[in-house]
Design a protein around this motif. Structure first.
Motif, PDB file in Angstrom:
ATOM      1  N   PRO A 222      23.376 -27.996  14.061  1.00 19.11           N
ATOM      2  CA  PRO A 222      23.395 -26.841  15.316  1.00 19.11           C
ATOM      3  C   PRO A 222      24.251 -27.798  16.072  1.00 19.11           C
ATOM      4  O   PRO A 222      24.744 -27.620  16.495  1.00 19.11           O
ATOM      5  CB  PRO A 222      22.037 -26.957  15.600  1.00 19.11           C
ATOM      6  N   GLU A 223      24.310 -29.434  16.470  1.00 20.77           N
ATOM      7  CA  GLU A 223      24.687 -29.966  17.057  1.00 20.77           C
ATOM      8  C   GLU A 223      26.317 -30.191  16.592  1.00 20.77           C
ATOM      9  O   GLU A 223      27.211 -30.577  17.322  1.00 20.77           O
ATOM     10  CB  GLU A 223      23.723 -31.077  17.782  1.00 20.77           C
ATOM     11  N   VAL A 224      25.930 -30.713  15.143  1.00 20.84           N
ATOM     12  CA  VAL A 224      26.520 -31.935  14.714  1.00 20.84           C
ATOM     13  C   VAL A 224      27.870 -30.765  14.203  1.00 20.84           C
ATOM     14  O   VAL A 224      29.362 -30.975  14.246  1.00 20.84           O
ATOM     15  CB  VAL A 224      26.585 -32.394  13.476  1.00 20.84           C
ATOM     16  N   ILE A 225      27.741 -29.678  14.018  1.00 16.36           N
ATOM     17  CA  ILE A 225      28.496 -28.757  13.190  1.00 16.36           C
ATOM     18  C   ILE A 225      28.019 -27.223  14.157  1.00 16.36           C
ATOM     19  O   ILE A 225      29.674 -26.830  13.269  1.00 16.36           O
ATOM     20  CB  ILE A 225      28.263 -28.298  11.435  1.00 16.36           C
ATOM     21  N   ALA A 231      19.255 -30.299  19.424  1.00 21.41           N
ATOM     22  CA  ALA A 231      19.439 -29.340  17.911  1.00 21.41           C
ATOM     23  C   ALA A 231      17.129 -29.331  18.310  1.00 21.41           C
ATOM     24  O   ALA A 231      17.075 -28.926  17.360  1.00 21.41           O
ATOM     25  CB  ALA A 231      19.475 -30.307  16.715  1.00 21.41           C
ATOM     26  N   ASP A 232      16.830 -29.174  19.702  1.00 23.74           N
ATOM     27  CA  ASP A 232      16.127 -29.012  19.888  1.00 23.74           C
ATOM     28  C   ASP A 232      14.891 -27.525  19.279  1.00 23.74           C
ATOM     29  O   ASP A 232      15.733 -26.537  19.215  1.00 23.74           O
ATOM     30  CB  ASP A 232      15.648 -29.027  21.622  1.00 23.74           C
ATOM     31  N   PRO A 233      14.285 -27.690  18.272  1.00 23.26           N
ATOM     32  CA  PRO A 233      13.411 -26.243  17.753  1.00 23.26           C
ATOM     33  C   PRO A 233      12.562 -25.115  17.828  1.00 23.26           C
ATOM     34  O   PRO A 233      13.106 -24.602  17.969  1.00 23.26           O
ATOM     35  CB  PRO A 233      12.422 -27.409  16.932  1.00 23.26           C
ATOM     36  N   PHE A 234      13.056 -25.721  19.908  1.00 26.32           N
ATOM     37  CA  PHE A 234      12.298 -24.532  20.714  1.00 26.32           C
ATOM     38  C   PHE A 234      13.435 -24.258  21.081  1.00 26.32           C
ATOM     39  O   PHE A 234      13.469 -23.337  21.822  1.00 26.32           O
ATOM     40  CB  PHE A 234      11.349 -25.116  21.566  1.00 26.32           C
ATOM     41  N   ASP A 235      14.656 -24.680  21.165  1.00 25.87           N
ATOM     42  CA  ASP A 235      15.978 -23.621  21.852  1.00 25.87           C
ATOM     43  C   ASP A 235      16.494 -22.561  21.374  1.00 25.87           C
ATOM     44  O   ASP A 235      16.650 -23.151  20.290  1.00 25.87           O
ATOM     45  CB  ASP A 235      16.698 -24.985  22.462  1.00 25.87           C
ATOM     46  N   PRO A 236      16.401 -21.456  21.993  1.00 24.93           N
ATOM     47  CA  PRO A 236      16.949 -20.499  20.970  1.00 24.93           C
ATOM     48  C   PRO A 236      18.207 -20.467  20.572  1.00 24.93           C
ATOM     49  O   PRO A 236      18.271 -19.833  19.361  1.00 24.93           O
ATOM     50  CB  PRO A 236      16.743 -18.917  22.381  1.00 24.93           C
ATOM     51  N   ALA A 237      19.000 -21.005  21.314  1.00 22.22           N
ATOM     52  CA  ALA A 237      20.127 -20.656  19.962  1.00 22.22           C
ATOM     53  C   ALA A 237      20.304 -22.127  19.204  1.00 22.22           C
ATOM     54  O   ALA A 237      21.201 -21.500  18.047  1.00 22.22           O
ATOM     55  CB  ALA A 237      21.314 -21.950  21.552  1.00 22.22           C
ATOM     56  N   GLY A 281       9.156 -28.653  14.209  1.00 25.83           N
ATOM     57  CA  GLY A 281      10.945 -28.324  13.484  1.00 25.83           C
ATOM     58  C   GLY A 281      10.878 -28.010  12.252  1.00 25.83           C
ATOM     59  O   GLY A 281      11.627 -26.773  11.618  1.00 25.83           O
ATOM     60  N   ALA A 282       9.614 -28.241  11.255  1.00 24.72           N
ATOM     61  CA  ALA A 282       9.834 -27.531  10.001  1.00 24.72           C
ATOM     62  C   ALA A 282       9.317 -25.761  10.575  1.00 24.72           C
ATOM     63  O   ALA A 282       9.816 -24.868   9.833  1.00 24.72           O
ATOM     64  CB  ALA A 282       7.961 -28.171   9.368  1.00 24.72           C
ATOM     65  N   ASN A 283       8.426 -25.269  11.639  1.00 27.45           N
ATOM     66  CA  ASN A 283       7.999 -23.911  11.248  1.00 27.45           C
ATOM     67  C   ASN A 283       9.439 -23.544  11.525  1.00 27.45           C
ATOM     68  O   ASN A 283       9.876 -22.713  11.186  1.00 27.45           O
ATOM     69  CB  ASN A 283       6.686 -23.766  12.514  1.00 27.45           C
ATOM     70  N   MET A 284      10.298 -24.031  12.952  1.00 26.08           N
ATOM     71  CA  MET A 284      11.302 -23.079  13.774  1.00 26.08           C
ATOM     72  C   MET A 284      12.173 -22.915  12.265  1.00 26.08           C
ATOM     73  O   MET A 284      12.721 -22.092  11.729  1.00 26.08           O
ATOM     74  CB  MET A 284      11.815 -24.313  14.135  1.00 26.08           C
ATOM     75  N   MET A 285      12.522 -23.912  11.033  1.00 29.62           N
ATOM     76  CA  MET A 285      13.368 -23.598  10.140  1.00 29.62           C
ATOM     77  C   MET A 285      12.690 -22.946   8.634  1.00 29.62           C
ATOM     78  O   MET A 285      12.550 -22.048   8.261  1.00 29.62           O
ATOM     79  CB  MET A 285      13.752 -24.370   8.887  1.00 29.62           C
ATOM     80  N   ALA A 286      11.323 -22.642   8.617  1.00 27.27           N
ATOM     81  CA  ALA A 286      10.351 -21.807   8.346  1.00 27.27           C
ATOM     82  C   ALA A 286      10.323 -20.558   8.727  1.00 27.27           C
ATOM     83  O   ALA A 286      10.692 -19.643   7.451  1.00 27.27           O
ATOM     84  CB  ALA A 286       9.121 -21.786   7.691  1.00 27.27           C
ATOM     85  N   GLU A 287      10.562 -20.151   9.467  1.00 30.65           N
ATOM     86  CA  GLU A 287      11.274 -18.841   9.815  1.00 30.65           C
ATOM     87  C   GLU A 287      12.114 -18.624   9.727  1.00 30.65           C
ATOM     88  O   GLU A 287      12.527 -17.454   9.384  1.00 30.65           O
ATOM     89  CB  GLU A 287      10.739 -18.788  11.684  1.00 30.65           C
ATOM     90  N   ALA A 288      13.344 -19.341   9.797  1.00 30.85           N
ATOM     91  CA  ALA A 288      14.403 -18.474   9.590  1.00 30.85           C
ATOM     92  C   ALA A 288      14.801 -18.489   8.659  1.00 30.85           C
ATOM     93  O   ALA A 288      15.297 -16.554   7.612  1.00 30.85           O
ATOM     94  CB  ALA A 288      15.671 -20.033   9.543  1.00 30.85           C
ATOM     95  N   LEU A 289      13.704 -18.995   7.350  1.00 27.17           N
ATOM     96  CA  LEU A 289      14.078 -19.204   5.697  1.00 27.17           C
ATOM     97  C   LEU A 289      12.501 -17.968   5.445  1.00 27.17           C
ATOM     98  O   LEU A 289      12.839 -17.086   4.759  1.00 27.17           O
ATOM     99  CB  LEU A 289      13.413 -20.013   4.803  1.00 27.17           C
ATOM    100  N   GLU A 290      12.234 -17.603   5.970  1.00 24.91           N
ATOM    101  CA  GLU A 290      10.802 -16.013   5.673  1.00 24.91           C
ATOM    102  C   GLU A 290      10.861 -15.432   5.289  1.00 24.91           C
ATOM    103  O   GLU A 290      10.723 -14.993   3.895  1.00 24.91           O
ATOM    104  CB  GLU A 290       9.102 -16.284   6.588  1.00 24.91           C
ATOM    105  N   PRO A 291      12.255 -14.292   6.024  1.00 28.73           N
ATOM    106  CA  PRO A 291      12.595 -12.729   5.408  1.00 28.73           C
ATOM    107  C   PRO A 291      13.169 -13.423   4.217  1.00 28.73           C
ATOM    108  O   PRO A 291      13.151 -12.124   3.244  1.00 28.73           O
ATOM    109  CB  PRO A 291      13.626 -12.534   6.622  1.00 28.73           C
TER     110      PRO A 291
END
Lengths: 690, 690
Positions: A222-225, A231-237, A281-291
């Protein structure tokens, strides 16, 4: 005269052509012209492939009718199938494809086909490619990447498509159903649209063979590209960025598998950079992928240059998080607690994380096993690992059962292999390294299969005569006795030989700093972090050798379950294969052989050298059964392996002798190298590799 | 406290000093404090040395009176002597010195001393130093020259004097009585006055030890340093120049020995440059030397890149001149017809030149035998050579008897050894190379002595415990069984081992172009003169291997005398040790072992490797009997030799296998090197050496 010349010319072509094989066809060399009829009521690209495979490879009764059927059958699991000589039944198209390959393999290997249900041990049987976008392959020894050649060269050629198709077919033939296209040390660029478009092209080729595509991602993407500040997993953006990115991926690749993440490990960014933990960190990504039913494979390969024994760190870090991961997160754990060493005890995380899905990560590419030079059949090591008893849920809690879902309630079960595949004509660098790709697939499908069975199949398919007796599907007796049996035995002994000449009795991490190839027990440059240097691991001194991981030492043993922990802690019950992994042992300690430890060490190294020499002999004797090209290639590498084994033996014994101050037993062969010469070679190699 | 520290300091000094030896004392380590009285009616520097040696080394009865006597005794020859436990009688002062050394050697070697006459086999026992005036040593592997360090640095230091004295003493102790101070590829500058003055200083140091000084001279000297227009031996000015130069030398060195000449050989100038022959050139110099009893040693090492077999050329060139040389000319002939190869048949010139004095030239320095790295005791090779039967004057016409004056009427008898001596602390580079210096002296003195006897003496003197039982002069049983016997056997097997792993069965000249070290059977760069390339010598092709020197080939065999020639010509009677020297033999030829030639070749190379491995074991087992410094040095070199042996075996077998197209017998150990790797190594070494 013209006729005679033509005849001669044809003759020359034939005779030089006979038996020339370059290994590109892998274990799928067999062709057949025996007619067979194949029917299926359903039509799909996957089923088309199954039908074609049967038609091109059938070696059974001429004119046989085979029926493929999609069925509902509670006895079938995932892509499992039911076969007999005339039908293949499965719940999925991929199941029919696997059934077709199963029948063909059995025919070509001369095995019987009775009515039988064949189910996979793991849902997810995945290759991890450590391929960089620039086309290099980290720890790859078989040429450049088959997927990437640089971010300025993303267009897909017909050559790419052909190669990916061959790759997909080979994977399907052994049941591999997923692949991660890029290195765990992931470039953030992998998530840029042009790169994703190439990934989509790969996925489109793999899909008909039942293979799902995954990507390794960089936590800082999220930061780099993405241009975000964090890239804080708690950050809403950040969360929104990942959701948007996942959506983009699924638009391109509707059956995308998910992410593989190496975070806060060896310099990679991760949630800890923002004060969060691995679960955050893992759960934040998991939420995005879960749907999309996507998953996250999160690697547990973490360690810091702290005072804590490196072997303990992954356990220390992850155990407190057990139960905190979403159910579409899988923790990917290397087989051993350090790093793919020639032999390691299993990682204590297996079976210990009872509320988290854990998947084993095996290394098919041979970073520490002699790379593309040494002949090492890894199936025996993986079998030893999978069948290791953890005791976590009483007797029978093997690593295999602790990860396949049969003990713990888990949504997924998975196993990963770090691929050994590249652009080399024979795919894997060493013709026998193909056997490890094959074996990974076979063991991922069936973790109870024996290494001997795998070697037997693979040799028949890879080196067997093209035309076996069609009636009996059996191999010529001479081929069996003079090629198959000795070469199979060589394969089955090969891992133990490597352990013997590299790191016997539980020694580990004593390789050269030069590309992890060759011996370097002495390597410890001033200022280097200790846990990257061999002396940290072997701890040799005037009293003895080995890493004390008992309660008096680092106490890593306490991470194992009783009664195993107690067995390991006691010098008298600790298996000698792991002795120096867990104990600092006196040079004069009496071993089971009745030799002192020092003498036993000498014997093991010597045995390793002798084993390779025997392999050379076995292979040389096999010359008349093998095509000239593959014979010469393997012979050349075995010779190099023989010299490498000698170098390992001499380096380790002469180096450790400085501590033991004891002679190498006089009945053993003396060194061929002097220590000063080996040190100088190593210095030069390290210098050149910088 | 000070006292304690001092005590500790002394202790440390003693304990690290115990057994530390650097080899500089050679075989003359023994000292004794046993009192002995020595008397001689005559006084001379030489006799003083004899008396001192007896006083410092006596290990017999305490207080014994020894009498040295100059006597007239027809049974004594030259510097021969008569000894018993109490007297030494000789015709010359040098004879008394040799007698003293003989008694001491027998005492230190624990041998009996009965009344005995000991005469030398050859009058002239001469070392040829291939030392260049710039201090380098051609084919020297033991450091720079002990005589020269450049023509700008001719002043004589006290260090020089000490070293030359030690050198002289060592030579005298084994009966060497002459030395050539400079290389046969002679710089004309050696005859300039400043250089001659340094030679005089050397001669002055050597003289008391009974050693005469010689110089190697360049045939073109009259032109190069004399300013003449020619060096034609028939030119009066040239003759005059040499006479004048000889006169100058004798003014400086009244007992100067004479000249050694390499002429018309490998680019050196000679009489043929002026249309004269070797006799013309040698006789011209002989005339100049004759008034002073000086001699000319004229080398027969000549060959051209002609169609004629190189092995025949010296014979072809010199035989027609037999009888034309003055009686103070000696033709110096290398032991074999090519060039100091690991094994050669004797040169056919021995015994064939019946009207000319011929002297053998042996190479003590190991140009082709592994230089300063390999342990090779050359005495066995020289013994084989000296005892070779030439049949030139019927049975018993050995090379030894054809050169010692017992068959042919000749004014002088002589034998030369190319020295292996340099500034290295241990003189010879390899501690065991000292044994070859020793052996040359012993065999030059007594050509009937056995190699085993020499090895036995040398080991006792060089490695024996310093204090043997004074009563019995005998060695401890354990030392005898566990050190002397196995190490002696190693020495006695060492030459055959080298032949086995380098050039068995009569192979020759297949070394690397790189400094004549390591294998290079393939070496034949485009444009290179054929007789400098290995393929010229091994002639390997699809049918077989070896140089056909029968009547169907080069007919070199005809240069030998019957019945030897007939024996060599017949494949069935030709000794297998020389088989490929004289015959081109089919790969399938049945050998005495019942193996085919190809298999036998494989066995020989393999045997050589195994022999060196056994030497390593023997030496390692000897550790407790040897001081740490020499033990480690020899161990290090044996390890390197082991690797070199492997390299030779693998290189030759893999290279020749390309012609034989047959497998290395499967019961033998497989190669550790690949051929491509060996070729690349060789290319790099050759490149670096340019």
């Amino acid at each position: 005269m013209i006729k005679l010349l033509t005849a001669l010319f044809v003759f020359v072509l034939i005779s030089t052509g006979v038996g020339a094989e370059n290994g590109h066809k892998l274990w799928l060399r067999a062709n057949s012209t025996i007619p067979v009829e194949v029917r299926c009521s359903k039509k799909s690209p996957t089923i088309d492939i199954a039908i074609n495979e049967l038609k091109n490879g059938w070696q059974g009764k001429a004119g046989q009718l085979i029926e493929l059927k999609i069925v509902k059958d509670k006895l079938l699991k995932d892509d499992g199938f039911r076969i007999n000589g005339a039908t293949i039944q499965a719940k999925t198209d991929a199941g029919l494809l696997y059934g077709a390959f199963e029948i063909l393999r059995r025919q070509h290997a001369g095995e019987s086909i009775a009515e039988e249900i064949v189910n996979p041990s793991y849902n997810l049987r995945i290759l991890n490619h450590w391929d960089n976008l620039d086309g290099s392959v980290e720890r790859g020894y078989a040429g450049r990447s088959i997927f990437w050649r640089g971010i300025d060269s993303l267009e897909v050629t017909s050559g790419d498509l052909n190669l990916w198709k061959e790759y997909a077919r080979a994977n399907a033939s052994v049941g591999i159903n997923a692949t991660v296209l890029n290195n765990v040390n992931a470039s953030p660029s992998v998530l840029t649209t042009p790169v994703l478009e190439r990934a989509k092209a790969v996925a489109d080729v793999l899909r008909p063979c039942g293979i799902k595509t995954y990507l390794a991602v960089n936590f800082a993407s999220p930061e780099v590209i993405g241009g975000l500040e964090t890239a804080d997993p708690f950050d809403p953006a950040v969360k929104a960025w990942w959701k948007e990115k996942v959506k983009e991926i699924y638009t391109l690749i509707p059956d995308f598998g998910g992410f593989l993440v190496k975070a806060n490990s060896e310099g990679q960014p991760g949630p800890q950079n923002f004060g969060r933990n691995h679960a955050d960190g893992a759960n934040m990504m998991a939420e995005a992928l879960e749907p999309y039913n996507g998953i996250v494979m999160w690697r547990a390969f973490v360690y810091d240059p702290s005072d804590e024994d490196r072997a303990k760190q992954a356990y220390n870090e992850f155990m407190p998080l057990d139960g905190q991961f979403h159910d579409n997160v899988i923790i990917q754990v290397k087989n051993g607690p350090i790093d793919f060493q020639p032999r390691e005890p299993f990682s204590p995380l297996f079976g210990a994380m009872k509320k988290t899905t854990v998947m084993p990560e095996l290394q098919v590419t041979m970073e520490y096993h002699g790379q593309s030079v040494h002949l090492v059949f890894l199936a025996t090591m993986w079998e030893e690992f999978l069948k290791s008893e953890t005791w976590q849920e009483g007797a029978g809690s093997t690593v295999a059962r602790c990860t396949d879902g049969s003990i713990f309630n888990q949504k997924y079960s998975a196993i990963a292999g770090v691929a050994n595949i590249g652009l080399d004509t024979n795919w894997c660098g060493h013709d026998f390294a193909q056997a490890n790709w094959y074996a990974f697939g076979r063991q991922a499908w069936d973790h109870s299969i024996s290494s001997a069975q795998i070697a037997d199949e693979w040799l028949k398919l890879t080196f067997g005569p093209q035309n076996i007796d069609k009636e009996t599907s059996s191999y010529d007796l001479e081929w069996n006795l003079s090629f198959l049996q000795p070469v199979k035995q060589m394969m089955l002994n090969s891992h133990e030989a490597t352990v013997n000449y590299m790191m016997p009795l539980g020694l580990h991490h004593i390789f050269s700093a030069h590309a992890h190839y060759g011996p370097g027990p002495w390597w410890a440059p001033r200022g280097m972090r200790a846990d990257w240097t061999p002396p940290y691991y072997h701890q040799a001194d005037s009293l003895g050798i080995g890493f004390d991981r008992t309660a008096l030492g680092s106490d890593a043993i306490s991470q194992y379950h009783e009664p195993l922990a107690g067995q390991l802690a006691d010098l008298n019950t600790c298996p000698e294969a792991y002795l120096l992994w867990f104990h600092h042992v006196s040079w004069d300690h009496k071993m089971k052989s009745n030799r002192t430890l020092w003498n036993e060490l000498c014997y093991r190294y010597d045995e390793g050298v002798k084993q390779v020499r025997e392999f050379q002999r076995v292979w040389d004797k096999a010359e008349r059964f093998v095509d000239a090209e593959r014979f010469a290639a393997v012979q050349h590498k075995l010779t190099e392996q023989g010299m490498n084994a000698q170098e390992w033996k001499d380096a380790c014994l002469l180096y450790f002798q400085q501590f033991s101050k004891q002679p190498i037993p006089y009945e053993l062969e003396r060194p061929l190298f002097n220590l000063d010469e080996l040190l100088e070679r190593d210095r030069q190699r390290v210098r050149r590799s910088r």
